[in-house]
Design a protein around this motif. Sequence first.
Motif, PDB file in Angstrom:
ATOM      1  N   HIS A 350      37.516  -5.290 -73.617  1.00 14.47           N
ATOM      2  CA  HIS A 350      36.059  -5.164 -73.517  1.00 14.47           C
ATOM      3  C   HIS A 350      35.352  -6.424 -73.992  1.00 14.47           C
ATOM      4  N   ARG A 351      35.809  -6.975 -75.123  1.00  9.80           N
ATOM      5  CA  ARG A 351      35.092  -8.083 -75.749  1.00  9.80           C
ATOM      6  C   ARG A 351      35.400  -9.423 -75.089  1.00  9.80           C
ATOM      7  N   VAL A 352      36.669  -9.717 -74.848  1.00  5.57           N
ATOM      8  CA  VAL A 352      37.070 -11.020 -74.314  1.00  5.57           C
ATOM      9  C   VAL A 352      37.283 -10.973 -72.809  1.00  5.57           C
ATOM     10  N   GLY A 353      37.829  -9.856 -72.308  1.00  8.74           N
ATOM     11  CA  GLY A 353      38.020  -9.725 -70.872  1.00  8.74           C
ATOM     12  C   GLY A 353      39.402  -9.209 -70.524  1.00  8.74           C
ATOM     13  N   THR A 354      39.533  -8.736 -69.297  1.00  9.94           N
ATOM     14  CA  THR A 354      40.782  -8.134 -68.841  1.00  9.94           C
ATOM     15  C   THR A 354      41.966  -9.072 -69.018  1.00  9.94           C
ATOM     16  N   ASN A 355      41.752 -10.358 -68.767  1.00  9.18           N
ATOM     17  CA  ASN A 355      42.832 -11.343 -68.829  1.00  9.18           C
ATOM     18  C   ASN A 355      42.793 -12.167 -70.118  1.00  9.18           C
ATOM     19  N   TYR A 356      42.445 -11.525 -71.219  1.00  7.07           N
ATOM     20  CA  TYR A 356      42.350 -12.242 -72.499  1.00  7.07           C
ATOM     21  C   TYR A 356      43.674 -12.860 -72.911  1.00  7.07           C
ATOM     22  N   LEU A 357      44.787 -12.306 -72.436  1.00  8.09           N
ATOM     23  CA  LEU A 357      46.092 -12.842 -72.807  1.00  8.09           C
ATOM     24  C   LEU A 357      46.450 -14.123 -72.058  1.00  8.09           C
ATOM     25  N   GLN A 358      45.623 -14.540 -71.095  1.00  6.72           N
ATOM     26  CA  GLN A 358      45.859 -15.815 -70.431  1.00  6.72           C
ATOM     27  C   GLN A 358      45.203 -16.975 -71.172  1.00  6.72           C
ATOM     28  N   LEU A 359      44.326 -16.683 -72.134  1.00 11.51           N
ATOM     29  CA  LEU A 359      43.731 -17.757 -72.927  1.00 11.51           C
ATOM     30  C   LEU A 359      44.813 -18.413 -73.775  1.00 11.51           C
ATOM     31  N   PRO A 360      44.781 -19.743 -73.935  1.00 12.12           N
ATOM     32  CA  PRO A 360      45.847 -20.432 -74.670  1.00 12.12           C
ATOM     33  C   PRO A 360      46.105 -19.882 -76.065  1.00 12.12           C
ATOM     34  N   ALA A 363      48.022 -16.553 -75.458  1.00 13.62           N
ATOM     35  CA  ALA A 363      49.169 -16.521 -74.557  1.00 13.62           C
ATOM     36  C   ALA A 363      50.472 -16.693 -75.324  1.00 13.62           C
ATOM     37  N   PRO A 364      51.481 -15.894 -75.021  1.00 10.71           N
ATOM     38  CA  PRO A 364      52.805 -16.105 -75.625  1.00 10.71           C
ATOM     39  C   PRO A 364      53.345 -17.481 -75.231  1.00 10.71           C
ATOM     40  N   LYS A 365      54.194 -18.025 -76.067  1.00 11.23           N
ATOM     41  CA  LYS A 365      54.764 -19.345 -75.791  1.00 11.23           C
ATOM     42  C   LYS A 365      56.122 -19.252 -75.095  1.00 11.23           C
ATOM     43  N   ASN A 366      56.606 -18.041 -74.899  1.00  8.04           N
ATOM     44  CA  ASN A 366      57.865 -17.857 -74.182  1.00  8.04           C
ATOM     45  C   ASN A 366      57.579 -17.500 -72.728  1.00  8.04           C
ATOM     46  N   HIS A 367      58.617 -17.209 -71.973  1.00  5.09           N
ATOM     47  CA  HIS A 367      58.519 -16.821 -70.562  1.00  5.09           C
ATOM     48  C   HIS A 367      57.681 -15.556 -70.399  1.00  5.09           C
ATOM     49  N   VAL A 368      56.728 -15.558 -69.455  1.00  6.88           N
ATOM     50  CA  VAL A 368      55.920 -14.386 -69.134  1.00  6.88           C
ATOM     51  C   VAL A 368      56.016 -14.144 -67.631  1.00  6.88           C
ATOM     52  N   ALA A 369      56.361 -12.942 -67.233  1.00  6.95           N
ATOM     53  CA  ALA A 369      56.410 -12.569 -65.817  1.00  6.95           C
ATOM     54  C   ALA A 369      56.040 -11.100 -65.718  1.00  6.95           C
ATOM     55  N   THR A 370      54.944 -10.790 -65.047  1.00  7.53           N
ATOM     56  CA  THR A 370      54.436  -9.424 -65.028  1.00  7.53           C
ATOM     57  C   THR A 370      53.870  -9.090 -63.655  1.00  7.53           C
ATOM     58  N   ASP A 374      45.198  -9.574 -61.209  1.00 10.59           N
ATOM     59  CA  ASP A 374      43.771  -9.502 -60.905  1.00 10.59           C
ATOM     60  C   ASP A 374      42.946  -9.125 -62.139  1.00 10.59           C
ATOM     61  N   GLY A 375      41.725  -8.679 -61.913  1.00 14.26           N
ATOM     62  CA  GLY A 375      40.813  -8.412 -63.011  1.00 14.26           C
ATOM     63  C   GLY A 375      39.904  -9.596 -63.268  1.00 14.26           C
ATOM     64  N   GLN A 376      38.892  -9.363 -64.093  1.00 13.79           N
ATOM     65  CA  GLN A 376      37.895 -10.384 -64.402  1.00 13.79           C
ATOM     66  C   GLN A 376      38.555 -11.630 -64.983  1.00 13.79           C
ATOM     67  N   MET A 377      38.163 -12.808 -64.464  1.00 20.72           N
ATOM     68  CA  MET A 377      38.595 -14.123 -64.933  1.00 20.72           C
ATOM     69  C   MET A 377      40.099 -14.357 -64.754  1.00 20.72           C
ATOM     70  N   GLU A 378      40.739 -13.717 -63.785  1.00 22.53           N
ATOM     71  CA  GLU A 378      42.117 -14.033 -63.426  1.00 22.53           C
ATOM     72  C   GLU A 378      42.161 -15.449 -62.849  1.00 22.53           C
ATOM     73  N   TYR A 379      43.018 -16.311 -63.396  1.00 27.95           N
ATOM     74  CA  TYR A 379      43.101 -17.662 -62.843  1.00 27.95           C
ATOM     75  C   TYR A 379      44.521 -18.127 -62.595  1.00 27.95           C
ATOM     76  N   LYS A 380      45.509 -17.296 -62.903  1.00 29.06           N
ATOM     77  CA  LYS A 380      46.889 -17.628 -62.593  1.00 29.06           C
ATOM     78  C   LYS A 380      47.668 -16.336 -62.442  1.00 29.06           C
ATOM     79  N   VAL A 381      48.828 -16.432 -61.811  1.00 29.91           N
ATOM     80  CA  VAL A 381      49.693 -15.282 -61.635  1.00 29.91           C
ATOM     81  C   VAL A 381      50.929 -15.478 -62.507  1.00 29.91           C
ATOM     82  N   ASP A 382      51.169 -14.547 -63.427  1.00 26.93           N
ATOM     83  CA  ASP A 382      52.341 -14.609 -64.290  1.00 26.93           C
ATOM     84  C   ASP A 382      53.520 -13.985 -63.554  1.00 26.93           C
TER      85      ASP A 382
END
Length: 519
Positions: A350-360, A363-370, A374-382
């Motif tokens: 709610h506060r930061v956005g649907t894709n808050y985990l894409q912010l540096p 974001a985890p520093k290991n491999h991410v694949a999910t 989509d969702g608000q402010m989606e800018y890459k595909v994991d």
Amino acid sequence: MDNQNTLTNRQGHPITDNQNVRTVGDRGPTTLENYDFLEKISHFDRERVPDRVVHARGAGAHGYFEAYGKVGEEPIAKYTRAKLFQEAGKQTPVFVRFSTVVGGGHSPETLRDPRGFAVKFYTEDGNWDLVGNNLKIFFIRDPMKFPDMVHSFKPDPVNNLPDPERMMDFLSGTPEATHMVTFLFSPWGIPANYRQMQGSGVNTYKWVNQDGQAMLIKYHWEPLKQGIKNLLQREANQIQSGNYNHATQDLYEAIAQGDYPEWELCVQMMTDDEHPELDFDPLDPTKLWDPKQFPFLPVGKMVLNKNADNYFAEVEQVAFGTGVLVDGLDFSDDKLLQGRTFSYSDTQRHRVGTNYLQLPINAPKNHVATNQRDGQMEYKVDAGPNQNPHVNYEPSTLGGLQEAAQSGKEHAPHYDASLVRQKLARTNDFAQAGATYRAFDDVERGELVANLVDALSICKPHIQSKMVEYFTQADPDYGKRVKEGLENAKRTGQEHTSTAAADQAKKQLEHMGHTSDRY
């Protein structure tokens, strides 16, 4: 519905129990169908935009956690398979956010308030968030009460002014808060700064080993070289008169000058059962575990050695969650922990956005694949490096992602109880508050009583009486001194109708201090 004062949810359904979530037995796990709780906490999570509802005022820094490779003198693998702990000297990057709780984003850092102490570990197995406070206990044990607690601590919804009577009104109906009140109104109410305060996970967690065996765990951060310091009332007043950013400034300047603060991470361990020999339930977050019986065992240390490059991008947008655990770490059936686990992640979206985990910063520093897209402010595909871009589901035979192999035997607790709404059987709301009062020195007890008298003096008599009753049950001398203080305040004209007394009580509610390191 005949009685217009009957509490309902937002659908108009009467609420018959506003104190307890529904659990398997009185101490079992909560269930997803807790509709009234989920609706209540979801609305609460969205009450303020864009500040955090709580912990809006904060400071943060980068650093690392260095594992000792053992717990006490035993190999840590005996108790947990979490990779970050296994190897002595192994370093894991961290980001820490310290905060006050009730005040807004620019409120003074001298206010009487618990302090947040949240640590994000960027481990090889993904992020682990250890989200806690400086004090080792909390006001409540059931998440159903959390929105009401915060509402009572926040300013009046009509005039937006702080009102200690609202807080004391809530606390007078919440006997389990007596221990936390004893700490909050004592000299432990205000740490001198963020560097010189303790941290605690507050809730009970679990460690799980390779064989799926679990232990109950409490986490504690203990300052190393910088020690522990709290402020006296007059010191807090003096600091606030000239600087209401003192704790943020202290942390930033210490790190900038190379004076890196350090904390040792200690754990308390207990076997994963009901422990009928104790006079309280170990899953109760309003209780301390006696360190003589369950000693503090060091497992590593944390060093903060780099300030944030940009406050908003890192300190403000960092997002924590109590459900963010890595393999080898697990939940307990602590009701408050399970309620927080839903609330934190829901709030971040709610506060930061649907894709808050894409912010540096998040974001985890290991491999991410999910397959979550989509969702608000989606800018890459994991996605995985060999994933078919047309496949965003699982299972698939067309080149989609595949489940990971289990790294150890899964922990599988067994339950055999009815689904109920009721509080824990062993509450014992006052014994530890009394023990803490008796452990204080004379200065601490004097400050505690004076601050409670100042806050309660503006409250209605029935609220005063109920709080004095709680303090007396904790320790007769405790209740006697608060009662005598209130009687003296009334004789000297500081009654609850006095505007001057109200102003003073509000100030006293927001300030405190002293120096000690016993808790």
